[in-house]
Design an enzyme around this catalytic site. Structure first.
Site, PDB file in Angstrom:
ATOM      1  CB  CYS A 116       6.067   4.563   6.514  1.00  0.00           C
ATOM      2  SG  CYS A 116       4.255   3.826   6.298  1.00  0.00           S
ATOM      3  CD  GLU A 131       0.022   1.053   3.116  1.00  0.00           C
ATOM      4  OE1 GLU A 131      -0.281   2.379   2.448  1.00  0.00           O
ATOM      5  OE2 GLU A 131       0.746   1.133   4.417  1.00  0.00           O
ATOM      6  CG  PHE A 132       2.364   2.798  -2.920  1.00  0.00           C
ATOM      7  CD1 PHE A 132       3.800   2.834  -2.552  1.00  0.00           C
ATOM      8  CD2 PHE A 132       1.824   1.906  -3.425  1.00  0.00           C
ATOM      9  CE1 PHE A 132       4.349   1.823  -3.007  1.00  0.00           C
ATOM     10  CE2 PHE A 132       2.763   0.668  -4.009  1.00  0.00           C
ATOM     11  CZ  PHE A 132       4.002   0.806  -3.821  1.00  0.00           C
ATOM     12  CG  HIS A 163       7.582  20.815   1.523  1.00  0.00           C
ATOM     13  ND1 HIS A 163       7.208  22.087   0.850  1.00  0.00           N
ATOM     14  CD2 HIS A 163       7.138  19.876   0.927  1.00  0.00           C
ATOM     15  CE1 HIS A 163       6.493  21.835   0.073  1.00  0.00           C
ATOM     16  NE2 HIS A 163       6.393  20.359  -0.093  1.00  0.00           N
TER      17      HIS A 163
END
Length: 412
Positions: free
Chosen positions: A241, A129-130, A232
């Site tokens: 993660c 999953e992302f 940023h």
């Protein structure tokens, strides 16, 4: 769809409509699908296997002390799967796992089937999953790509059928081997962590030479090969993660004799970035003081404090002993209190105003939207000393100084 967990308290809470985490849009989605009979919760995996073709494994893979991924929960799911399947079923790993885990999962399942004296066909697939915390619902509905790591045409056909709604909307479906799918996830997270760390180190240099990191990042981002995303400057990355995945990838590289020297440097540089943020505050207030710290989650729109730079900065100030830290966060206050609580110089505030009144300085550690619209002149008046540490560069230095604030950003 049935959602299975061994934590009975969590399942009971979900059955009562209580969502254990804060994620925008999630509660409404869960309640709607539960009410309409599409989503069920149970602690009994065996009861769910009779009529399903696909089982998703989405358990945690926390880091061990050496940084390697702990696969005990992944393998526990595999063993339980092997103990109860009765017909061809695909076990799909959603968790972020090291390359080669699919083979270990397959072996664990086969071992359980052998104990039963059964020869039931099955497949193991990887479908990482992302999803970004704080935007998970939107990312699920509108994925950049879907990665299917499969070892058979039968498994591929089942998963393509499952995801056909996305293929109809022209979302890329990448079909590859389980090993490559596992690597895609780690490589993606490590690259993003590297990009964050790179601009942070550029920002540190900008502070020393008089350059403006925000202008540097903006110009870099206009290069189509680079893009502005994740450029940023700030106090470092955190969350569930990037920290554990970079460490796990570095550990995998060591085990296979292919050192991940860039990733290893990223891990060290990110820890240093968090320390530099705390040291910036300490240098300005060498004799201590009352610090208002706004934001504790590792990013806005989540209550997750895992590896949060804000929490580590608060911890460093509290451990020093010279600082009273007044902390406020819209969603993560209780999670942070459980981790940092018990220290006499920690003050837990129920509002931004309570944290700010008569503090010596204010630190914006997480860029929640309510911290981005403050009246800067009024902010200065509420403080004993008009000092703003804007670690996320929420405000422009010029506007803060025009309002009478002594301003410290990241890279400006």
């Amino acid at each position: 769809m049935s959602r299975v967990d061994v934590d009975r308290e969590k399942i009971n809470g979900l059955l009562e409509g209580n969502i254990p985490i804060y994620e925008p849009g999630l509660e409404e989605m869960v309640l709607r699908n539960s009410k309409e009979g599409r989503l069920h919760f149970t602690t009994d995996l065996a009861s769910c296997l009779d009529n399903v073709d696909i089982v998703f494994s989405a358990v945690g893979t926390p880091p061990d002390e050496d940084g390697s991924a702990d696969l005990r929960y992944v393998l526990e799911v595999a063993r339980t799967f092997g103990q109860y399947i009765k017909k061809y079923t695909v076990l799909v790993t959603k968790s972020t796992v090291p390359v080669g885990t699919a083979r270990k999962v397959k072996a664990a399942i086969q071992e359980e089937l052998s104990k039963r004296g059964m020869d039931i066909p099955f497949d193991v697939a990887s479908n990482p999953e992302f999803l970004r915390e704080g935007r998970a619902v939107g990312d699920f509905d509108n994925p950049d790509r879907i990665v299917l790591g499969v070892a058979s045409e039968r498994a591929e056909k089942l998963l393509r059928e499952l995801y056909k709604v996305f293929s109809r909307s022209n979302k890329p479906v990448v079909v590859t081997t389980p090993e490559t799918a596992e690597m895609i996830k780690y490589a993606s997270n490590a690259f993003l962590a590297t990009k964050i760390t790179f601009i942070n180190e550029i920002a540190n240099l900008c502070e020393q030479v008089g350059a403006n990191a925000l202008e540097v990042a903006a110009a870099m981002g206009k290069d189509g090969r680079i893009s502005p995303k994740f450029l940023h400057p700030g106090p470092g990355y955190g969350g569930s993660c990037f920290p554990k995945d970079t460490k796990a990838l570095a550990d995998t590289g060591k085990k296979f004799g292919a050192p991940m020297t860039v990733v290893e440097s990223v891990v060290l540089a990110n820890q240093r970035q968090k320390k530099l943020a705390a040291e910036k505050i300490m240098r300005r207030f060498p004799d201590g003081g009352v610090i208002a710290l706004l934001g504790l989650s590792f990013k806005p729109e989540t209550d997750d404090i895992r590896e949060s730079p804000a929490v580590e900065i608060a911890g460093a100030l509290l451990a020093d002993g010279r600082y009273t830290v007044r902390m406020y966060d819209p969603k993560a206050l209780e999670n942070a209190r459980r981790q940092l609580g018990g220290q006499a110089n920690a003050v837990w505030c129920g509002s931004k105003k309570e944290a700010l009144d008569n503090a010596d300085a204010v630190v914006i550690a997480t860029e929640w939207s309510e911290f981005a619209s403050m009246d800067l002149a009024a902010l200065g008046s509420s403080l004993r000393q008009p000092v703003l540490f804007d670690l996320r560069n929420v405000y422009r230095k010029s506007e803060a100084e025009t309002a009478g604030l002594e301003y410290y950003g990241t890279g400006v």
